[in-house]
Design an enzyme around this catalytic site. Sequence first.
Site, PDB file in Angstrom:
ATOM      1  N   ASP A  67       0.847  -1.200   0.000  1.00 42.88           N
ATOM      2  CA  ASP A  67       0.000   0.000   0.000  1.00 42.88           C
ATOM      3  C   ASP A  67       0.881   1.249   0.000  1.00 42.88           C
ATOM      4  OD1 ASP A  67      -1.908   1.948   0.374  1.00 42.88           O
ATOM      5  OD2 ASP A  67      -2.320   1.423   2.467  1.00 42.88           O
ATOM      6  N   ASN A 101      -0.083   4.475  -0.764  1.00 45.26           N
ATOM      7  CA  ASN A 101      -0.701   5.736  -0.330  1.00 45.26           C
ATOM      8  C   ASN A 101      -1.410   5.613   1.019  1.00 45.26           C
ATOM      9  OD1 ASN A 101      -2.840   4.176  -1.107  1.00 45.26           O
ATOM     10  ND2 ASN A 101      -3.770   5.691  -2.475  1.00 45.26           N
ATOM     11  N   ASP A 117      -3.975   3.932   2.310  1.00 45.16           N
ATOM     12  CA  ASP A 117      -5.425   3.953   2.479  1.00 45.16           C
ATOM     13  C   ASP A 117      -5.949   2.581   2.897  1.00 45.16           C
ATOM     14  OD1 ASP A 117      -5.055   2.516   0.157  1.00 45.16           O
ATOM     15  OD2 ASP A 117      -6.439   3.705  -1.068  1.00 45.16           O
ATOM     16  N   ASP A 175      -1.759  -1.283  -4.002  1.00 36.77           N
ATOM     17  CA  ASP A 175      -1.948  -0.568  -5.269  1.00 36.77           C
ATOM     18  C   ASP A 175      -0.775  -0.816  -6.217  1.00 36.77           C
ATOM     19  OD1 ASP A 175       0.099   1.279  -4.245  1.00 36.77           O
ATOM     20  OD2 ASP A 175      -1.514   2.107  -3.014  1.00 36.77           O
ATOM     21  N   ASP A 195      -4.731 -10.998 -15.198  1.00 34.39           N
ATOM     22  CA  ASP A 195      -5.861 -11.918 -15.211  1.00 34.39           C
ATOM     23  C   ASP A 195      -6.820 -11.537 -16.322  1.00 34.39           C
ATOM     24  OD1 ASP A 195      -6.727 -14.195 -13.608  1.00 34.39           O
ATOM     25  OD2 ASP A 195      -6.053 -13.034 -11.885  1.00 34.39           O
ATOM     26  N   ASP A 251      -9.105 -16.857 -16.296  1.00 37.35           N
ATOM     27  CA  ASP A 251      -9.930 -17.265 -15.170  1.00 37.35           C
ATOM     28  C   ASP A 251     -11.140 -18.085 -15.606  1.00 37.35           C
ATOM     29  OD1 ASP A 251     -10.726 -16.799 -12.230  1.00 37.35           O
ATOM     30  OD2 ASP A 251     -12.505 -16.073 -13.304  1.00 37.35           O
ATOM     31  N   GLU A 280      -6.861 -21.413 -16.142  1.00 36.86           N
ATOM     32  CA  GLU A 280      -7.554 -22.056 -15.035  1.00 36.86           C
ATOM     33  C   GLU A 280      -8.720 -22.788 -15.686  1.00 36.86           C
ATOM     34  OE1 GLU A 280      -9.618 -20.881 -10.780  1.00 36.86           O
ATOM     35  OE2 GLU A 280     -10.224 -19.829 -12.585  1.00 36.86           O
ATOM     36  N   HIS A 312      -4.368 -17.541  -4.900  1.00 38.60           N
ATOM     37  CA  HIS A 312      -5.345 -16.693  -4.220  1.00 38.60           C
ATOM     38  C   HIS A 312      -6.631 -17.424  -3.856  1.00 38.60           C
ATOM     39  CE1 HIS A 312      -6.633 -16.820  -8.350  1.00 38.60           C
ATOM     40  NE2 HIS A 312      -7.766 -16.252  -8.033  1.00 38.60           N
ATOM     41  N   ASP A 313      -6.838 -18.631  -4.375  1.00 37.32           N
ATOM     42  CA  ASP A 313      -8.039 -19.417  -4.084  1.00 37.32           C
ATOM     43  C   ASP A 313      -7.764 -20.574  -3.140  1.00 37.32           C
ATOM     44  OD1 ASP A 313      -9.853 -17.942  -5.592  1.00 37.32           O
ATOM     45  OD2 ASP A 313      -9.479 -19.088  -7.419  1.00 37.32           O
TER      46      ASP A 313
END
Length: 553
Positions: free
Chosen positions: A21, A23, A25, A29, A98, A197, A254, A327-328
């Site tokens: 991150d 910035n 928040d 990013d 992706d 995907d 995938e 990520h899954d």
Amino acid sequence: MKKIWWQGEIVYQIYPKSFSDSNHDGIGDLKGITSKLDYLNDLGITMLWICPIYPSPMDDNGYDISDYFGVAPEFGTLQDLEELIEEAIKSGIKIILDLVVNHTSDEHNWFKDVLANPNSKYKDYYVIKEGKTKPTNWRSVFGGSVWEKLPGRNEYYFHSFGQKQPDLNWENPELRQEIYNMVNWWLDKGISGFRIDAITFIKKDLTWTNLPADGVDGLSKVTKSGRNMPGINVFLKELQRETFTKHQCVTIAEAPGVGYDELGQFIGEDGFFDMIFDFKYADLDVKSGSEWFVRLPWTFRELNDKIMNSQEAIQRYGWGANFIENHDQPRATTKYLQKKARNTDAVKTLGAMYFFLKGTPFIYQGQELGMINFARETASDFNDLSSIDQYQRSINEGLTPEEALHIVNLRSRDNSRTPFPWSAEENGGFSTTAPWLKVTESYNEINAAAQVGVDGSIYEFYKEMIDFRQHGKYSETLVYGDIARLPLESDEMIAYKRIGQSETIYAYFNFGNETLNLSNSRAKELIFETAKGTKLENGQIQLPANTGILVKS
């Protein structure tokens, strides 16, 4: 296969929301990724796969796209992405994105027009059926019916995944052309390819037939009638011809539901894609990827068999994409090593086991640090749609709330989506403000600052392992050599050999608690080890617990 550039890559998957991150928040990013290129370059990464960065309401964390031609404001701007691509190239790192073309967000302009106008030209861009009741009893991947009623109409739209992710109608040639134009637009931007995907969901069984229920909800899994259906080859061949073959790019599919006997269509010199992920060994601990509540016992012998079945099938036709995390998936340390998840030697051995298989290795962010699963205390702590659905389905299937929470903690996709721990500082050094998803409890122990440049750390081991594969004396065999299984002398080991033109390399990995005494009369030289202590003498190998080795004939 002939040698192709992407076979020798080391791919690192980034979940942009949780990587860095810049910035402050609370959301990662693109500038944050750019700021960490030195870290990735030091590790030895040659390609980044960045999960969706397109505009999205983030109902499914970016896999619900509202604009295919932009960048989500929370991630930055298109200029930030162009800067990342340019700076990455300077570091010798390629970028792939992706590609999500089975569905859009319901906030995409096409679908918003459908909602506003019953006669919208975009109505045929989606799968929409008329009727006073739901057309079929199919269950979506994220739970509940695949059909959602359009407000004020006797019409239902189809969604294989979340309610806010209406499926695109690939039967419509105009829609397909829109997709091809978009794909080419991104490739012209200078990216090196795509991870594609859920691509096997783009073809449905057009008879729209009810199926026998397979759950207490009276529904049937959409995968039975909405995944890898006959005729999908026409769409995939056209996609390849109109986009990928026009560029020197790489494509990784995938493609769940593809049988080993079908791989010749999907990969290889005439395949739709360059590589494919195989999930058969990733889901060995559950009945299926969509039924976490049915837990299955397994042994390393069974894992070995599933991995080698996969390797042999893929090798027969083309090239594979090797992974233990994404990520899954939950963290591989917790899933595969269980009580040894914090055992540094075991973590290194697990990493080496998959890394030296035939195929392109993929590393998921934080894997190189040995990150472990979290332990959420309440169901409300989860962000992931699938986790929330699985908790409720577990309850419906008869589990207690405590049992359901335990199951979801083990398999939740949020396990791999927690913010990257850069240091032991508050929020893991990811951000100075509270992050979008709670950090894992172990960040003060398992973080980059505690490992980079530290002898014996998991990070430094991954760095050494990457260099050994990429630039070592045996690189040719480890990248391009064939693979074959070896007989197992224990239920707690995995073993195989890599066969090159000038040498054969034997790989042994001991996940048990005792030293293994192995026989290999051809083993002459120990060339790589995950920990010290192995003895090799006169074809006899003493392999300590939680240790992996490569030996040369």
